[in-house]
Design a protein around this motif. Structure first.
Motif, PDB file in Angstrom:
ATOM      1  N   TRP A 213       0.832  -1.199   0.000  1.00 43.03           N
ATOM      2  CA  TRP A 213       0.000   0.000   0.000  1.00 43.03           C
ATOM      3  C   TRP A 213       0.871   1.254   0.000  1.00 43.03           C
ATOM      4  O   TRP A 213       0.664   2.173  -0.785  1.00 43.03           O
ATOM      5  CB  TRP A 213      -0.929  -0.007   1.218  1.00 43.03           C
ATOM      6  N   GLY A 214       1.852   1.293   0.896  1.00 45.81           N
ATOM      7  CA  GLY A 214       2.704   2.470   0.996  1.00 45.81           C
ATOM      8  C   GLY A 214       3.496   2.728  -0.265  1.00 45.81           C
ATOM      9  O   GLY A 214       3.582   3.871  -0.739  1.00 45.81           O
ATOM     10  N   PHE A 215       4.080   1.684  -0.838  1.00 55.36           N
ATOM     11  CA  PHE A 215       4.910   1.849  -2.023  1.00 55.36           C
ATOM     12  C   PHE A 215       4.108   2.171  -3.278  1.00 55.36           C
ATOM     13  O   PHE A 215       4.672   2.630  -4.267  1.00 55.36           O
ATOM     14  CB  PHE A 215       5.768   0.605  -2.265  1.00 55.36           C
ATOM     15  N   THR A 216       2.805   1.931  -3.254  1.00 60.53           N
ATOM     16  CA  THR A 216       1.979   2.194  -4.435  1.00 60.53           C
ATOM     17  C   THR A 216       1.041   3.382  -4.253  1.00 60.53           C
ATOM     18  O   THR A 216       0.130   3.569  -5.057  1.00 60.53           O
ATOM     19  CB  THR A 216       1.159   0.945  -4.815  1.00 60.53           C
ATOM     20  N   LEU A 217       1.253   4.164  -3.207  1.00 59.18           N
ATOM     21  CA  LEU A 217       0.423   5.357  -3.020  1.00 59.18           C
ATOM     22  C   LEU A 217       0.528   6.268  -4.241  1.00 59.18           C
ATOM     23  O   LEU A 217       1.611   6.400  -4.818  1.00 59.18           O
ATOM     24  CB  LEU A 217       0.879   6.143  -1.789  1.00 59.18           C
ATOM     25  N   PRO A 218      -0.565   6.917  -4.616  1.00 57.82           N
ATOM     26  CA  PRO A 218      -0.492   7.880  -5.724  1.00 57.82           C
ATOM     27  C   PRO A 218       0.114   9.197  -5.224  1.00 57.82           C
ATOM     28  O   PRO A 218      -0.574  10.195  -5.043  1.00 57.82           O
ATOM     29  CB  PRO A 218      -1.953   8.038  -6.148  1.00 57.82           C
ATOM     30  N   ALA A 219       1.411   9.148  -4.954  1.00 64.14           N
ATOM     31  CA  ALA A 219       2.120  10.304  -4.404  1.00 64.14           C
ATOM     32  C   ALA A 219       3.542  10.295  -4.931  1.00 64.14           C
ATOM     33  O   ALA A 219       3.931   9.418  -5.715  1.00 64.14           O
ATOM     34  CB  ALA A 219       2.112  10.226  -2.878  1.00 64.14           C
ATOM     35  N   GLY A 220       4.321  11.246  -4.485  1.00 68.94           N
ATOM     36  CA  GLY A 220       5.711  11.325  -4.905  1.00 68.94           C
ATOM     37  C   GLY A 220       6.534  10.174  -4.365  1.00 68.94           C
ATOM     38  O   GLY A 220       6.139   9.484  -3.417  1.00 68.94           O
ATOM     39  N   LEU A 221       7.713   9.994  -4.944  1.00 70.12           N
ATOM     40  CA  LEU A 221       8.580   8.888  -4.566  1.00 70.12           C
ATOM     41  C   LEU A 221       8.963   8.950  -3.088  1.00 70.12           C
ATOM     42  O   LEU A 221       8.985   7.927  -2.407  1.00 70.12           O
ATOM     43  CB  LEU A 221       9.843   8.880  -5.443  1.00 70.12           C
ATOM     44  N   GLY A 222       9.234  10.129  -2.573  1.00 72.47           N
ATOM     45  CA  GLY A 222       9.593  10.262  -1.164  1.00 72.47           C
ATOM     46  C   GLY A 222       8.479   9.809  -0.249  1.00 72.47           C
ATOM     47  O   GLY A 222       8.715   9.119   0.752  1.00 72.47           O
ATOM     48  N   THR A 223       7.264  10.200  -0.582  1.00 67.63           N
ATOM     49  CA  THR A 223       6.103   9.792   0.213  1.00 67.63           C
ATOM     50  C   THR A 223       5.897   8.290   0.125  1.00 67.63           C
ATOM     51  O   THR A 223       5.616   7.629   1.132  1.00 67.63           O
ATOM     52  CB  THR A 223       4.842  10.533  -0.259  1.00 67.63           C
TER      53      THR A 223
ATOM     54  N   LEU B 125       8.186   5.982  -0.470  1.00 68.02           N
ATOM     55  CA  LEU B 125       9.241   5.312   0.297  1.00 68.02           C
ATOM     56  C   LEU B 125       8.978   5.413   1.796  1.00 68.02           C
ATOM     57  O   LEU B 125       9.114   4.425   2.522  1.00 68.02           O
ATOM     58  CB  LEU B 125      10.606   5.903  -0.044  1.00 68.02           C
ATOM     59  N   ALA B 126       8.604   6.599   2.243  1.00 66.91           N
ATOM     60  CA  ALA B 126       8.324   6.778   3.671  1.00 66.91           C
ATOM     61  C   ALA B 126       7.163   5.895   4.110  1.00 66.91           C
ATOM     62  O   ALA B 126       7.248   5.193   5.129  1.00 66.91           O
ATOM     63  CB  ALA B 126       8.028   8.245   3.961  1.00 66.91           C
ATOM     64  N   ALA B 127       6.073   5.903   3.360  1.00 69.88           N
ATOM     65  CA  ALA B 127       4.902   5.100   3.721  1.00 69.88           C
ATOM     66  C   ALA B 127       5.202   3.608   3.612  1.00 69.88           C
ATOM     67  O   ALA B 127       4.775   2.816   4.454  1.00 69.88           O
ATOM     68  CB  ALA B 127       3.712   5.461   2.842  1.00 69.88           C
ATOM     69  N   GLY B 128       5.938   3.213   2.583  1.00 70.60           N
ATOM     70  CA  GLY B 128       6.254   1.801   2.375  1.00 70.60           C
ATOM     71  C   GLY B 128       7.158   1.224   3.441  1.00 70.60           C
ATOM     72  O   GLY B 128       7.134   0.021   3.698  1.00 70.60           O
ATOM     73  N   VAL B 129       7.954   2.065   4.081  1.00 68.76           N
ATOM     74  CA  VAL B 129       8.839   1.608   5.150  1.00 68.76           C
ATOM     75  C   VAL B 129       8.211   1.833   6.524  1.00 68.76           C
ATOM     76  O   VAL B 129       8.256   0.956   7.393  1.00 68.76           O
ATOM     77  CB  VAL B 129      10.214   2.315   5.057  1.00 68.76           C
ATOM     78  N   LEU B 130       7.616   3.005   6.725  1.00 69.57           N
ATOM     79  CA  LEU B 130       7.104   3.346   8.056  1.00 69.57           C
ATOM     80  C   LEU B 130       5.813   2.612   8.418  1.00 69.57           C
ATOM     81  O   LEU B 130       5.622   2.262   9.582  1.00 69.57           O
ATOM     82  CB  LEU B 130       6.896   4.852   8.176  1.00 69.57           C
ATOM     83  N   ALA B 131       4.929   2.378   7.455  1.00 72.14           N
ATOM     84  CA  ALA B 131       3.678   1.674   7.773  1.00 72.14           C
ATOM     85  C   ALA B 131       3.949   0.270   8.325  1.00 72.14           C
ATOM     86  O   ALA B 131       3.431  -0.083   9.385  1.00 72.14           O
ATOM     87  CB  ALA B 131       2.755   1.633   6.552  1.00 72.14           C
ATOM     88  N   PRO B 132       4.784  -0.546   7.652  1.00 72.69           N
ATOM     89  CA  PRO B 132       5.083  -1.857   8.244  1.00 72.69           C
ATOM     90  C   PRO B 132       5.813  -1.733   9.581  1.00 72.69           C
ATOM     91  O   PRO B 132       5.587  -2.548  10.488  1.00 72.69           O
ATOM     92  CB  PRO B 132       5.975  -2.547   7.213  1.00 72.69           C
ATOM     93  N   ALA B 133       6.655  -0.719   9.733  1.00 71.71           N
ATOM     94  CA  ALA B 133       7.366  -0.542  11.000  1.00 71.71           C
ATOM     95  C   ALA B 133       6.390  -0.274  12.138  1.00 71.71           C
ATOM     96  O   ALA B 133       6.550  -0.808  13.247  1.00 71.71           O
ATOM     97  CB  ALA B 133       8.379   0.600  10.884  1.00 71.71           C
ATOM     98  N   VAL B 134       5.367   0.530  11.884  1.00 67.15           N
ATOM     99  CA  VAL B 134       4.351   0.799  12.911  1.00 67.15           C
ATOM    100  C   VAL B 134       3.597  -0.480  13.255  1.00 67.15           C
ATOM    101  O   VAL B 134       3.340  -0.772  14.421  1.00 67.15           O
ATOM    102  CB  VAL B 134       3.386   1.913  12.448  1.00 67.15           C
ATOM    103  N   PHE B 135       3.265  -1.270  12.246  1.00 63.19           N
ATOM    104  CA  PHE B 135       2.549  -2.530  12.491  1.00 63.19           C
ATOM    105  C   PHE B 135       3.426  -3.514  13.263  1.00 63.19           C
ATOM    106  O   PHE B 135       2.945  -4.201  14.164  1.00 63.19           O
ATOM    107  CB  PHE B 135       2.063  -3.130  11.167  1.00 63.19           C
ATOM    108  N   VAL B 136       4.712  -3.587  12.928  1.00 64.04           N
ATOM    109  CA  VAL B 136       5.628  -4.471  13.663  1.00 64.04           C
ATOM    110  C   VAL B 136       5.713  -4.029  15.118  1.00 64.04           C
ATOM    111  O   VAL B 136       5.663  -4.861  16.035  1.00 64.04           O
ATOM    112  CB  VAL B 136       7.028  -4.486  13.001  1.00 64.04           C
ATOM    113  N   LEU B 137       5.843  -2.735  15.338  1.00 63.26           N
ATOM    114  CA  LEU B 137       5.923  -2.217  16.704  1.00 63.26           C
ATOM    115  C   LEU B 137       4.658  -2.559  17.488  1.00 63.26           C
ATOM    116  O   LEU B 137       4.732  -3.013  18.634  1.00 63.26           O
ATOM    117  CB  LEU B 137       6.148  -0.707  16.684  1.00 63.26           C
ATOM    118  N   MET B 138       3.499  -2.358  16.864  1.00 63.38           N
ATOM    119  CA  MET B 138       2.232  -2.664  17.529  1.00 63.38           C
ATOM    120  C   MET B 138       2.171  -4.143  17.903  1.00 63.38           C
ATOM    121  O   MET B 138       1.778  -4.495  19.018  1.00 63.38           O
ATOM    122  CB  MET B 138       1.051  -2.306  16.607  1.00 63.38           C
ATOM    123  N   TRP B 139       2.570  -5.016  16.989  1.00 64.98           N
ATOM    124  CA  TRP B 139       2.507  -6.456  17.250  1.00 64.98           C
ATOM    125  C   TRP B 139       3.509  -6.853  18.318  1.00 64.98           C
ATOM    126  O   TRP B 139       3.221  -7.679  19.194  1.00 64.98           O
ATOM    127  CB  TRP B 139       2.731  -7.240  15.967  1.00 64.98           C
TER     128      TRP B 139
END
Length: 124
Positions: A27-37, A39-53
């Motif tokens: 989801w993060g890596f395919t957002l209809p946004a700029g490359l920086g966004t 990359l940030a979403a594609g890395v940070l979203a799973p990191a938040v889920f890992v932290l929660m788990w």
């Protein structure tokens, strides 16, 4: 036979956990946004889920393990979040299918163990 089914269901749960992380990353890596966004979403979203788990969901070593209705809420948020990510990133049918597989897995865990948390290695 029962132990084979319980083992298969635990393996399915592991695959579902990986599916959540893959779904939120995709989801993060395919957002209809700029490359920086992306990359940030594609890395940070799973990191938040890992932290929660790690904090609340890991059966063997969660920092603050949740039980009962709190565990149900956690799994709804965690696996539901993965389902929503797949639905938005790919197709709603995939999100629905992912959620249904989780619901069946959770039901089997409750029926087989009396709760959502399964202690691996516990005598059956």
């Amino acid at each position: 036979m029962r132990s084979v089914l319980v083992g298969a269901n635990l393996f399915l749960m592991f695959l579902l956990e990986l599916g959540v992380l893959a779904g939120v990353a995709f989801w993060g890596f395919t957002l209809p946004a700029g490359l920086g966004t992306q990359l940030a979403a594609g890395v940070l979203a799973p990191a938040v889920f890992v932290l929660m788990w790690a904090l609340f969901g890991a059966a063997a070593n969660a920092r603050f393990p949740l039980t009962g209705w709190w565990r149900v809420g956690l799994e709804l948020i965690w696996f539901g979040g993965g389902a929503v990510a797949w639905a938005v990133a790919v197709t709603p049918a995939l999100g629905i299918a992912f959620f249904v597989v989780w619901a069946v897995n959770a039901t089997v865990r409750i029926v087989a163990h009396g709760e959502l948390i399964v202690q691996v290695g516990r005598a059956e």
